[in-house]
Design a protein around this motif. Sequence first.
Motif, mmCIF file in Angstrom:
data_model
loop_
_atom_site.group_PDB
_atom_site.id
_atom_site.type_symbol
_atom_site.label_atom_id
_atom_site.label_comp_id
_atom_site.label_asym_id
_atom_site.label_seq_id
_atom_site.Cartn_x
_atom_site.Cartn_y
_atom_site.Cartn_z
ATOM 1 N N CYS A 105 -47.979 -3.220 -25.020
ATOM 2 C CA CYS A 105 -47.425 -4.165 -24.053
ATOM 3 C C CYS A 105 -48.592 -4.863 -23.370
ATOM 4 O O CYS A 105 -49.290 -4.233 -22.569
ATOM 5 C CB CYS A 105 -46.583 -3.435 -23.013
ATOM 6 S SG CYS A 105 -45.270 -2.436 -23.720
ATOM 7 N N PRO A 106 -48.847 -6.116 -23.684
ATOM 8 C CA PRO A 106 -49.970 -6.796 -23.031
ATOM 9 C C PRO A 106 -49.624 -7.213 -21.606
ATOM 10 O O PRO A 106 -48.466 -7.437 -21.275
ATOM 11 C CB PRO A 106 -50.211 -8.020 -23.914
ATOM 12 C CG PRO A 106 -48.893 -8.285 -24.548
ATOM 13 C CD PRO A 106 -48.195 -6.949 -24.680
ATOM 14 N N THR A 107 -50.646 -7.279 -20.777
ATOM 15 C CA THR A 107 -50.495 -7.818 -19.436
ATOM 16 C C THR A 107 -50.584 -9.341 -19.578
ATOM 17 O O THR A 107 -50.255 -9.873 -20.629
ATOM 18 C CB THR A 107 -51.585 -7.239 -18.518
ATOM 19 O OG1 THR A 107 -52.858 -7.451 -19.114
ATOM 20 C CG2 THR A 107 -51.371 -5.743 -18.301
ATOM 21 N N HIS A 142 -53.488 -7.696 -13.597
ATOM 22 C CA HIS A 142 -54.199 -7.343 -14.829
ATOM 23 C C HIS A 142 -54.089 -8.518 -15.795
ATOM 24 O O HIS A 142 -53.101 -9.241 -15.801
ATOM 25 C CB HIS A 142 -53.565 -6.118 -15.494
ATOM 26 C CG HIS A 142 -53.642 -4.883 -14.681
ATOM 27 N ND1 HIS A 142 -54.754 -4.094 -14.641
ATOM 28 C CD2 HIS A 142 -52.732 -4.302 -13.865
ATOM 29 C CE1 HIS A 142 -54.526 -3.059 -13.845
ATOM 30 N NE2 HIS A 142 -53.307 -3.171 -13.356
ATOM 31 N N PHE A 143 -55.078 -8.677 -16.639
ATOM 32 C CA PHE A 143 -55.060 -9.694 -17.684
ATOM 33 C C PHE A 143 -55.759 -9.109 -18.898
ATOM 34 O O PHE A 143 -56.449 -8.093 -18.816
ATOM 35 C CB PHE A 143 -55.803 -10.965 -17.228
ATOM 36 C CG PHE A 143 -57.288 -10.769 -17.188
ATOM 37 C CD1 PHE A 143 -58.074 -11.096 -18.283
ATOM 38 C CD2 PHE A 143 -57.903 -10.206 -16.079
ATOM 39 C CE1 PHE A 143 -59.444 -10.867 -18.263
ATOM 40 C CE2 PHE A 143 -59.261 -9.985 -16.050
ATOM 41 C CZ PHE A 143 -60.039 -10.311 -17.139
ATOM 42 N N ILE A 144 -55.595 -9.769 -20.016
ATOM 43 C CA ILE A 144 -56.375 -9.446 -21.214
ATOM 44 C C ILE A 144 -56.545 -10.740 -21.991
ATOM 45 O O ILE A 144 -55.636 -11.587 -22.038
ATOM 46 C CB ILE A 144 -55.724 -8.345 -22.070
ATOM 47 C CG1 ILE A 144 -56.689 -7.904 -23.165
ATOM 48 C CG2 ILE A 144 -54.385 -8.792 -22.641
ATOM 49 C CD1 ILE A 144 -56.403 -6.554 -23.753
ATOM 50 N N VAL A 183 -50.350 -0.124 -22.373
ATOM 51 C CA VAL A 183 -50.323 -1.380 -21.630
ATOM 52 C C VAL A 183 -51.734 -1.937 -21.763
ATOM 53 O O VAL A 183 -52.682 -1.385 -21.212
ATOM 54 C CB VAL A 183 -49.947 -1.161 -20.145
ATOM 55 C CG1 VAL A 183 -50.016 -2.477 -19.389
ATOM 56 C CG2 VAL A 183 -48.554 -0.551 -20.038
ATOM 57 N N ALA A 184 -51.877 -2.990 -22.548
ATOM 58 C CA ALA A 184 -53.198 -3.555 -22.846
ATOM 59 C C ALA A 184 -53.639 -4.483 -21.728
ATOM 60 O O ALA A 184 -52.923 -5.420 -21.371
ATOM 61 C CB ALA A 184 -53.168 -4.312 -24.171
ATOM 62 N N GLY A 185 -54.818 -4.206 -21.168
ATOM 63 C CA GLY A 185 -55.319 -5.061 -20.100
ATOM 64 C C GLY A 185 -56.670 -4.601 -19.604
ATOM 65 O O GLY A 185 -57.163 -3.539 -19.993
ATOM 66 N N GLN A 186 -57.255 -5.403 -18.768
ATOM 67 C CA GLN A 186 -58.505 -5.057 -18.092
ATOM 68 C C GLN A 186 -58.148 -4.447 -16.737
ATOM 69 O O GLN A 186 -57.038 -4.625 -16.254
ATOM 70 C CB GLN A 186 -59.378 -6.299 -17.907
ATOM 71 C CG GLN A 186 -59.841 -6.936 -19.207
ATOM 72 C CD GLN A 186 -60.780 -6.037 -19.999
ATOM 73 O OE1 GLN A 186 -61.333 -5.062 -19.502
ATOM 74 N NE2 GLN A 186 -60.960 -6.369 -21.271
ATOM 75 N N SER A 220 -54.825 0.200 -20.746
ATOM 76 C CA SER A 220 -55.772 0.604 -21.782
ATOM 77 C C SER A 220 -56.614 -0.616 -22.110
ATOM 78 O O SER A 220 -56.081 -1.689 -22.393
ATOM 79 C CB SER A 220 -55.043 1.074 -23.035
ATOM 80 O OG SER A 220 -54.292 2.238 -22.745
ATOM 81 N N THR A 221 -57.920 -0.450 -22.066
ATOM 82 C CA THR A 221 -58.850 -1.528 -22.398
ATOM 83 C C THR A 221 -59.220 -1.420 -23.873
ATOM 84 O O THR A 221 -58.959 -0.394 -24.512
ATOM 85 C CB THR A 221 -60.122 -1.431 -21.542
ATOM 86 O OG1 THR A 221 -60.819 -0.229 -21.896
ATOM 87 C CG2 THR A 221 -59.806 -1.442 -20.053
#
Length: 169
Positions: free
Chosen positions: A14-16, A54-56, A79-82, A142-143
């Motif tokens: 799940c991307p941010t 959060h963003f990616i 959850v994909a993000g920085q 998760s980065t």
Amino acid sequence: LKASRWRDRLTIVCPTLVIGGAGPYRPSHVVRELRRWRHLLRGARFIRADGRFHFIHGRDLAAMTVRLLDQPGPQPTLVAGQPATSFNDALRALAELTGKPHLGWLTVTPDRVLTACRLGRIRLSPWDVQCIRQPYFEYRVSTPEDVGAQSEFPTIVGALRSVLPTGSR
């Protein structure tokens, strides 16, 4: 997805907020809107807002996906993000891209955002309202490094610079 017969083979990512789309790649919805409102970006230098998000970058998301495909078996939902960045850091980055200093004279609060949306007849989903009312809403993200990849754009400044040229108007 978790109830499907494929659940033992799925890894859910799940991307941010996704920032990306330079060159031959389609811009993300965030970048499309920033480009659409480019003429207002200079005004970002006058705004201050509390909160974090959060963003990616799309390239970092792609690198994560490739690494996950190389790993055997399903992984837990990610959850994909920085790590969370502040709205003020993003506003400073936008001001920097326009070549002007960030001044932050006008404080934008959740109530002001909701009022502006109401006056502008902008429809908001219940989730949109929840996010506006909870400006410090953060996830356990998760980065790319967490899955063995390398972040190309770990900061909001770098991510925005990759999709918006300096001197954007």
